[in-house]
Scaffold this motif. Sequence first.
Motif, PDB file in Angstrom:
ATOM      1  N   THR A  41     -28.791  41.050  22.465  1.00 27.18           N
ATOM      2  CA  THR A  41     -27.701  40.131  22.154  1.00 27.18           C
ATOM      3  C   THR A  41     -26.479  40.927  21.710  1.00 27.18           C
ATOM      4  O   THR A  41     -26.612  42.006  21.146  1.00 27.18           O
ATOM      5  CB  THR A  41     -28.096  39.158  21.027  1.00 27.18           C
ATOM      6  OG1 THR A  41     -28.463  39.914  19.863  1.00 27.18           O
ATOM      7  CG2 THR A  41     -29.242  38.253  21.438  1.00 27.18           C
ATOM      8  N   GLY A  43     -23.359  41.903  19.262  1.00 27.78           N
ATOM      9  CA  GLY A  43     -23.224  41.874  17.805  1.00 27.78           C
ATOM     10  C   GLY A  43     -22.636  40.547  17.353  1.00 27.78           C
ATOM     11  O   GLY A  43     -21.771  39.984  18.010  1.00 27.78           O
ATOM     12  N   GLY A  44     -23.125  40.026  16.261  1.00 23.95           N
ATOM     13  CA  GLY A  44     -22.632  38.763  15.724  1.00 23.95           C
ATOM     14  C   GLY A  44     -23.312  37.536  16.296  1.00 23.95           C
ATOM     15  O   GLY A  44     -23.123  36.431  15.788  1.00 23.95           O
ATOM     16  N   ALA A  45     -24.102  37.679  17.356  1.00 23.90           N
ATOM     17  CA  ALA A  45     -24.804  36.530  17.941  1.00 23.90           C
ATOM     18  C   ALA A  45     -25.816  36.005  16.933  1.00 23.90           C
ATOM     19  O   ALA A  45     -26.509  36.767  16.272  1.00 23.90           O
ATOM     20  CB  ALA A  45     -25.494  36.918  19.236  1.00 23.90           C
ATOM     21  N   LYS A  46     -25.899  34.709  16.813  1.00 24.90           N
ATOM     22  CA  LYS A  46     -26.835  34.086  15.875  1.00 24.90           C
ATOM     23  C   LYS A  46     -28.055  33.492  16.559  1.00 24.90           C
ATOM     24  O   LYS A  46     -28.957  32.992  15.908  1.00 24.90           O
ATOM     25  CB  LYS A  46     -26.126  33.000  15.055  1.00 24.90           C
ATOM     26  CG  LYS A  46     -25.072  33.568  14.122  1.00 24.90           C
ATOM     27  CD  LYS A  46     -25.715  34.443  13.073  1.00 24.90           C
ATOM     28  CE  LYS A  46     -24.698  35.088  12.170  1.00 24.90           C
ATOM     29  NZ  LYS A  46     -25.263  36.156  11.375  1.00 24.90           N
ATOM     30  N   GLU A 117     -30.663  31.580  14.070  1.00 28.13           N
ATOM     31  CA  GLU A 117     -30.308  32.254  12.821  1.00 28.13           C
ATOM     32  C   GLU A 117     -30.870  33.680  12.805  1.00 28.13           C
ATOM     33  O   GLU A 117     -31.570  34.084  11.871  1.00 28.13           O
ATOM     34  CB  GLU A 117     -30.792  31.457  11.608  1.00 28.13           C
ATOM     35  CG  GLU A 117     -30.206  30.064  11.521  1.00 28.13           C
ATOM     36  CD  GLU A 117     -30.881  29.209  10.457  1.00 28.13           C
ATOM     37  OE1 GLU A 117     -31.550  29.740   9.552  1.00 28.13           O
ATOM     38  OE2 GLU A 117     -30.732  27.977  10.543  1.00 28.13           O
ATOM     39  N   LYS A 119     -31.440  37.434  12.195  1.00 29.23           N
ATOM     40  CA  LYS A 119     -31.137  38.235  11.004  1.00 29.23           C
ATOM     41  C   LYS A 119     -30.405  39.519  11.369  1.00 29.23           C
ATOM     42  O   LYS A 119     -29.762  40.124  10.514  1.00 29.23           O
ATOM     43  CB  LYS A 119     -32.414  38.509  10.228  1.00 29.23           C
ATOM     44  CG  LYS A 119     -33.010  37.191   9.720  1.00 29.23           C
ATOM     45  CD  LYS A 119     -34.260  37.352   8.935  1.00 29.23           C
ATOM     46  CE  LYS A 119     -34.759  35.978   8.504  1.00 29.23           C
ATOM     47  NZ  LYS A 119     -36.062  36.029   7.901  1.00 29.23           N
ATOM     48  N   SER A 120     -30.482  39.938  12.639  1.00 34.18           N
ATOM     49  CA  SER A 120     -29.741  41.087  13.148  1.00 34.18           C
ATOM     50  C   SER A 120     -29.699  40.969  14.667  1.00 34.18           C
ATOM     51  O   SER A 120     -30.520  40.268  15.255  1.00 34.18           O
ATOM     52  CB  SER A 120     -30.406  42.401  12.714  1.00 34.18           C
ATOM     53  OG  SER A 120     -31.701  42.498  13.246  1.00 34.18           O
ATOM     54  N   PRO A 121     -28.732  41.657  15.302  1.00 32.71           N
ATOM     55  CA  PRO A 121     -28.673  41.597  16.773  1.00 32.71           C
ATOM     56  C   PRO A 121     -29.958  42.159  17.383  1.00 32.71           C
ATOM     57  O   PRO A 121     -30.600  43.035  16.804  1.00 32.71           O
ATOM     58  CB  PRO A 121     -27.477  42.489  17.129  1.00 32.71           C
ATOM     59  CG  PRO A 121     -26.695  42.646  15.867  1.00 32.71           C
ATOM     60  CD  PRO A 121     -27.665  42.478  14.733  1.00 32.71           C
TER      61      PRO A 121
END
Length: 168
Positions: A41, A43-46, A117, A119-121
């Motif tokens: 994913t 960066g910043g994708a939830k 949600e 927690k990290s990419p």
Amino acid sequence: MTFIGRSLLALALLVAASPATFAADIKAGDLVITQPWSRATPGGAKTGAGYLTVQNKGSAPDRLVAVSGEIAGHIEIHEMAVTNGVMTMRPLEKGLEIEPGKTVALAPGGYHLMLMELKSPLKQGDKLPVTLEFEKAGKVAVTLEVQPVGAKGPGGEGGSMMKHEHKM
């Protein structure tokens, strides 16, 4: 060694090195789970998605009812469909049935695990442990292997993946 012999040897080495051959089939009761994977994913994708194939070798249906994992706040079992040109995605509130003697593929464009949600990419090469929960087979630990962004299957860009029966 002849040209054909060298070609066969090269092909055998290529197949042996394929990422899809590293993961062993996971057996749980009458179910066989294969090809667990995900996509990287940005960066910043939830949200992200998980894919796998479940074969029911038994004589009774089973149902995937829940999924959990540390990588996401929660994970849902989703269905994506296109009806009259409109794409819809919805959680399967009652889970996903795997009929006896059938194989169900969770793959891009159809059924999938929705990782919400994050927690990290998700990064290519990561291994994401998740727990699948089936009505009959119980809880099963599976590791999703993260492929490149845009991968179409568990072997990366050119990976092959069985298509599920849902028409789009």
